[in-house]
Design a protein around this motif. Structure first.
Motif, PDB file in Angstrom:
ATOM      1  N   VAL A  35      -2.990  15.231 -25.419  1.00 13.00           N
ATOM      2  CA  VAL A  35      -1.317  15.375 -25.777  1.00 13.00           C
ATOM      3  C   VAL A  35      -0.896  16.690 -25.005  1.00 13.00           C
ATOM      4  O   VAL A  35       0.292  16.687 -24.490  1.00 13.00           O
ATOM      5  N   ARG A  36      -1.894  17.642 -25.141  1.00 20.78           N
ATOM      6  CA  ARG A  36      -1.376  19.006 -24.557  1.00 20.78           C
ATOM      7  C   ARG A  36      -0.999  18.864 -22.909  1.00 20.78           C
ATOM      8  O   ARG A  36      -0.019  19.508 -22.581  1.00 20.78           O
ATOM      9  N   THR A  37      -1.899  18.090 -22.263  1.00 17.74           N
ATOM     10  CA  THR A  37      -1.606  18.005 -20.801  1.00 17.74           C
ATOM     11  C   THR A  37      -0.197  17.346 -20.705  1.00 17.74           C
ATOM     12  O   THR A  37       0.596  17.523 -19.959  1.00 17.74           O
ATOM     13  N   THR A  70      -7.193  27.569 -10.618  1.00 19.35           N
ATOM     14  CA  THR A  70      -8.586  27.318 -10.583  1.00 19.35           C
ATOM     15  C   THR A  70      -9.095  26.765 -12.069  1.00 19.35           C
ATOM     16  O   THR A  70      -9.575  27.276 -12.663  1.00 19.35           O
ATOM     17  N   ALA A  71      -8.356  25.682 -12.445  1.00 18.77           N
ATOM     18  CA  ALA A  71      -8.525  25.208 -13.929  1.00 18.77           C
ATOM     19  C   ALA A  71      -9.612  24.495 -13.868  1.00 18.77           C
ATOM     20  O   ALA A  71      -9.890  23.096 -14.257  1.00 18.77           O
ATOM     21  N   THR A  72     -11.090  25.173 -13.993  1.00 16.45           N
ATOM     22  CA  THR A  72     -12.205  24.611 -14.248  1.00 16.45           C
ATOM     23  C   THR A  72     -12.995  25.615 -15.112  1.00 16.45           C
ATOM     24  O   THR A  72     -12.653  26.826 -15.059  1.00 16.45           O
ATOM     25  N   ILE A 120      -1.547  17.919  -9.057  1.00 19.76           N
ATOM     26  CA  ILE A 120      -2.990  18.218  -8.629  1.00 19.76           C
ATOM     27  C   ILE A 120      -3.509  18.919  -9.922  1.00 19.76           C
ATOM     28  O   ILE A 120      -4.484  18.732 -10.376  1.00 19.76           O
ATOM     29  N   PHE A 121      -2.521  19.974 -10.331  1.00 23.16           N
ATOM     30  CA  PHE A 121      -3.038  20.631 -11.587  1.00 23.16           C
ATOM     31  C   PHE A 121      -3.264  19.999 -12.994  1.00 23.16           C
ATOM     32  O   PHE A 121      -4.410  19.849 -13.443  1.00 23.16           O
ATOM     33  N   PHE A 126      -6.506  19.398 -15.093  1.00 22.13           N
ATOM     34  CA  PHE A 126      -6.473  19.921 -16.443  1.00 22.13           C
ATOM     35  C   PHE A 126      -6.826  18.875 -17.506  1.00 22.13           C
ATOM     36  O   PHE A 126      -7.210  19.081 -18.266  1.00 22.13           O
ATOM     37  N   VAL A 127      -6.298  17.592 -17.283  1.00 21.89           N
ATOM     38  CA  VAL A 127      -6.837  16.409 -18.225  1.00 21.89           C
ATOM     39  C   VAL A 127      -8.179  16.032 -18.230  1.00 21.89           C
ATOM     40  O   VAL A 127      -8.630  15.596 -19.229  1.00 21.89           O
TER      41      VAL A 127
END
Length: 609
Positions: free
Chosen positions: A507-509, A423-425, A464-465, A469-470
C-alpha cells in the motif's frame, strides 16, 4: 450430549438460548476409525460435524496418468467443525477422512438449515467474507466487555487522591494550593466532618458575598456530601451523580477518606481513561511529571482492549498519546529559540499511527539550513535516553535522534532521500521505507512539508523505482500451506513478515506512486479505492486483514507481558495453537487476502519474471 457441547465457541455463541436448546437436543455422536471416509465428495453430508477428539483431513483425489494423487486442503482437529458448507450446498465437494481415530458430535442438516434460516448472524458467519466475520466477532466481544465495565469498582477505576486542608486554612491559602495541584476542588476537615469547596464556591464567596481572602475556607464549604464506598460499582456512582445532578462524590470507607470521584473521570472511563492520561500529559511541567503519564500508556492499552475498542480507533488514540508525550518532552528539552527552526519526526509504525504498545524509537530531526545549535548533540541524546526511561526502547539500528545520521539540515535530508531512492535495495530500501512514513510531531512542520513535496516531485512517473521498491513485499512467504491451511510452527508464526509488512509496504508503494500524503495504511487504502487504484472489495479486505493481524498480535503481546513484564521479546509471533476456532478461521482468510494482494502487485508492476 449437551453436557459436552461448548456453546461459548464461535459461531455457536451467536445463537439465542432457545436456538442453543434446539441444537443441543438434536446433537448426535459418532465414532470413526482411522482412514474412514466421514463425508464423501458428491454426496449429501449427514450434517455439521464438531470434533471432540481426533483429526480429519479435507482432501481430493485426482487422476494423473496411471496413478491417483491425493491433495489435502486442510486438517481439522479438536473443537474444529466441518461439513457446514457442504450441508448448505446439499453435497460435498471434497472428501473428509479420519486421519486418526475420531469422535464427533453431529448436528443434522435439517437443524442446521433451520438455525441458518432463523438467525441471520449465524447464517452470515457461514456465508460471508472476512469483513463480516470480523464484525460478528467484534460485536460479540463488545457485549462481553460491557459486562466487565458494569462490574468495575470505584477503587479500581479513576478515583482521585483527595486534596485536603484543615480548619483554619484561609481562602487565599486554599486557592494557592488548588492552583499548585491543578485541582478544581478540595476537602476541608472541620472537627469530625469533611466539607467540599470548589473553585466556583471561592469565586462566589469573594465576588458575590465579598468575603476577605483571609476568611476561613471552612466557612464556605458544603458539608452535605454525597459519598460512595470504595467497593461500590462505578456504574452506581455514575447513576448517583446523575440523580443528584452533581459532578463529584466523595469516596469514604467509614471515617476513612479515600478520595474524590469526578463525573468527567467516570465518563472518560467509557473512553478507557484516555481523557485522564491526555490531561496528565498536557499539564506536565517537568520530565518527572511527564514520566508519570507516559508509564501508564500500556495500562491504557489494556483498558482499550478489555473494553472492546476497535483496533483502528485504539491505534489512533495511542498514537496521539505517544505523540503528545514526545512533543511535550521535545518542548521541555529544546530551547524556545530553537523550536521554530527544527522539526521532530516520528517514522515507521509510529509515523503511520499503527503501533499500539510502545515500540522501538524511530525518529529524526530536520533543521533549517545553516542553523547553528551548539548544544544539539547533548539535548538530543538526553531526549532519546529519557524516552528509553519512559519505556520506548532504543532502536537497535540506531534510527533515532541520538544518532547524528538522523539529525540533518533540510538540504542534507533531501539529498539522503534522493540517494536512497536511486539505489532502492538492501539497507537503503529499509531506510527509505521508514522515512517515507514520517510524521511531524513537534517544532516547525513546514520543514518536513518542504522535504516531502520535493521528494514526491522527484518520484513522479519513475516506474523503474516503483518496480524495485515494491519487491520487498515478496521477501517473505505468506505462511499458507500448499493446500491453503495455516503453516503452524512450534516457535510461532511471524505475523509481521507474513501478513502486516506485505500489506503495509504494498500500500505504501501505491500511495507513493499516486502522491497520497496520508501515512496511515487504512487511510491510504481508502484513498486508493476512491482513486480506483484498488477495487472496493480488495480495499475492504485489506483493511480488515491488517486490523485482524494487529489485533491478534496485540492480544498475545498483552498475554506475554502480564505480571509486570514490560518488554515482549517476541512481539510479532503468533502461537496459532492458542487461538480459538474463529480466530484461526479469520487468520487463514486474512492470509489468503495477503496472497491475493501479492498477485495483484505482481501483475500491476509486471514482476512475473
Amino acid at each position: 450430549m449437551s453436557a459436552t457441547f461448548n456453546a461459548n465457541k464461535p459461531p455457536f455463541n451467536l445463537l439465542t438460548p432457545k436456538e442453543l436448546r434446539l441444537l443441543q437436543d438434536n446433537l448426535d455422536i459418532a465414532y470413526f476409525q482411522q482412514g474412514e471416509v466421514i463425508i464423501k465428495a458428491g454426496e449429501p453430508p449427514e450434517g455439521l460435524h464438531i470434533i471432540l477428539k481426533g483429526r480429519v483431513a479435507e482432501q481430493d483425489v485426482q487422476n494423473q496418468g496411471q496413478s491417483q494423487v491425493q491433495h489435502i486442503f486442510v486438517h481439522y482437529t479438536n473443537d474444529d467443525y466441518f461439513g457446514a458448507w457442504s450441508s448448505m450446498r446439499g453435497h460435498a465437494i471434497h472428501n473428509f477422512v479420519a486421519v486418526e481415530e475420531t469422535l464427533c458430535q453431529i448436528l443434522p442438516t435439517r437443524i442446521l438449515l433451520e438455525l441458518v434460516d432463523t438467525n441471520p448472524a449465524f447464517a452470515d458467519y457461514f456465508r460471508n467474507d472476512l469483513a463480516v466475520k470480523a464484525q460478528l466477532k467484534a460485536q460479540n466481544s463488545r457485549n462481553q466487555d460491557m459486562t466487565e465495565f458494569m462490574l468495575a469498582k470505584v477503587a479500581d477505576s479513576c478515583m482521585r487522591d483527595p486534596l485536603l486542608v484543615l480548619e483554619g486554612t484561609s481562602i487565599e491559602e486554599a486557592y494557592s494550593l488548588m492552583r499548585e495541584r491543578k485541582a478544581d476542588c478540595l476537602l476541608v476537615k472541620r472537627g469530625g466532618r469533611y466539607g467540599m469547596v470548589t473553585g466556583t464556591d471561592m469565586l462566589n464567596a469573594l465576588v458575590v458575598n465579598r468575603l476577605s481572602v483571609s476568611a476561613e475556607v471552612a466557612d464556605i464549604a458544603s458539608y452535605r456530601l454525597i459519598t460512595v464506598h470504595p467497593d461500590d460499582y462505578l456504574f452506581n456512582a455514575l447513576v448517583l451523580m446523575t440523580e443528584h445532578q452533581i459532578e463529584r462524590v466523595v469516596v469514604q470507607d467509614g471515617q476513612a477518606l479515600g478520595g474524590v470521584l469526578e463525573l468527567m473521570d467516570v465518563l472518560s472511563y467509557f473512553s478507557n481513561h484516555s481523557h485522564v492520561v491526555s490531561l496528565r500529559i498536557e499539564r506536565a511541567q517537568t520530565v518527572e511529571d511527564l514520566e508519570e503519564a507516559a508509564v501508564g500508556l500500556n495500562d491504557l492499552v489494556r483498558a482499550l482492549v478489555s473494553h472492546g475498542v476497535k483496533v483502528q480507533f485504539a491505534m489512533e488514540l495511542i498514537a496521539t498519546m505517544n505523540e503528545k508525550v514526545m512533543a511535550k518532552l521535545f518542548n521541555l528539552l529544546v530551547p524556545e529559540s530553537i523550536l521554530p527552526h527544527v522539526c521532530l519526526l516520528v517514522m515507521g509504525s509510529e509515523g503511520r499511527r499503527e503501533q499500539i504498545l510502545k515500540t522501538d524509537q524511530d525518529n529524526a530531526v530536520l533543521m533549517r539550513n545553516g542553523l547553528q545549535w551548539p548544544e544539539r548533540d547533548e539535548v538530543l541524546k538526553t531526549f532519546s535516553a529519557v524516552l528509553s526511561r519512559f519505556g520506548y526502547p532504543p532502536c537497535p539500528g540506531g534510527i533515532m535522534v541520538s544518532n547524528p545520521d538522523w539529525v540533518l539540515h533540510l538540504e542534507d535530508w533531501t539529498k539522503r532521500l534522493r540517494d536512497w531512492s536511486t539505489t532502492a535495495t538492501g539497507e537503503n530500501l529499509m531506510h527509505l521505507a521508514i522515512a517515507v512514513d514520517a510524521h511531524p510531531v513537534a517544532g516547525n512542520p513546514a520543514l518536513f512539508k518542504a522535504s516531502r513535496n520535493w521528494f514526491l516531485r522527484q518520484l513522479s512517473g519513475d516506474k523503474i523505482f516503483f518496480s524495485h521498491f515494491v519487491r520487498a513485499v515478496f521477501n517473505f512467504d505468506t505462511p499458507l500451506t500448499f493446500f491453503g491451511g495455516i503453516k503452524r510452527k512450534e516457535h510461532g508464526l511471524d505475523i509481521k513478515k507474513g501478513g502486516i509488512f506485505p500489506i503495509v509496504h504494498g500500500v505504501r508503494t501505491l500511495a507513493l506512486e499516486h502522491r497520497i500524503l496520508e501515512t496511515n495504511t487504512v487511510k491510504r487504502i481508502e484513498q486508493l479505492v476512491q482513486m480506483q487504484q484498488l477495487s472496493e472489495k480488495m480495499g475492504r479486505d485489506l483493511i480488515h486483514a491488517l486490523g485482524l493481524f494487529i489485533q491478534l498480535r496485540l492480544q498475545q503481546q498483552l498475554e506475554r507481558t502480564e505480571g509486570g513484564h514490560q518488554l515482549d521479546e517476541t512481539p510479532n509471533l503468533l502461537m496459532v495453537e492458542q487461538m480459538d476456532r474463529m480466530d484461526r478461521d479469520l487468520l487463514r482468510e486474512a492470509l489468503h487476502v495477503v496472497k491475493e494482494f501479492k498477485s495483484h502487485l505482481t501483475l500491476r508492476y509486471r514482476l512475473e519474471g
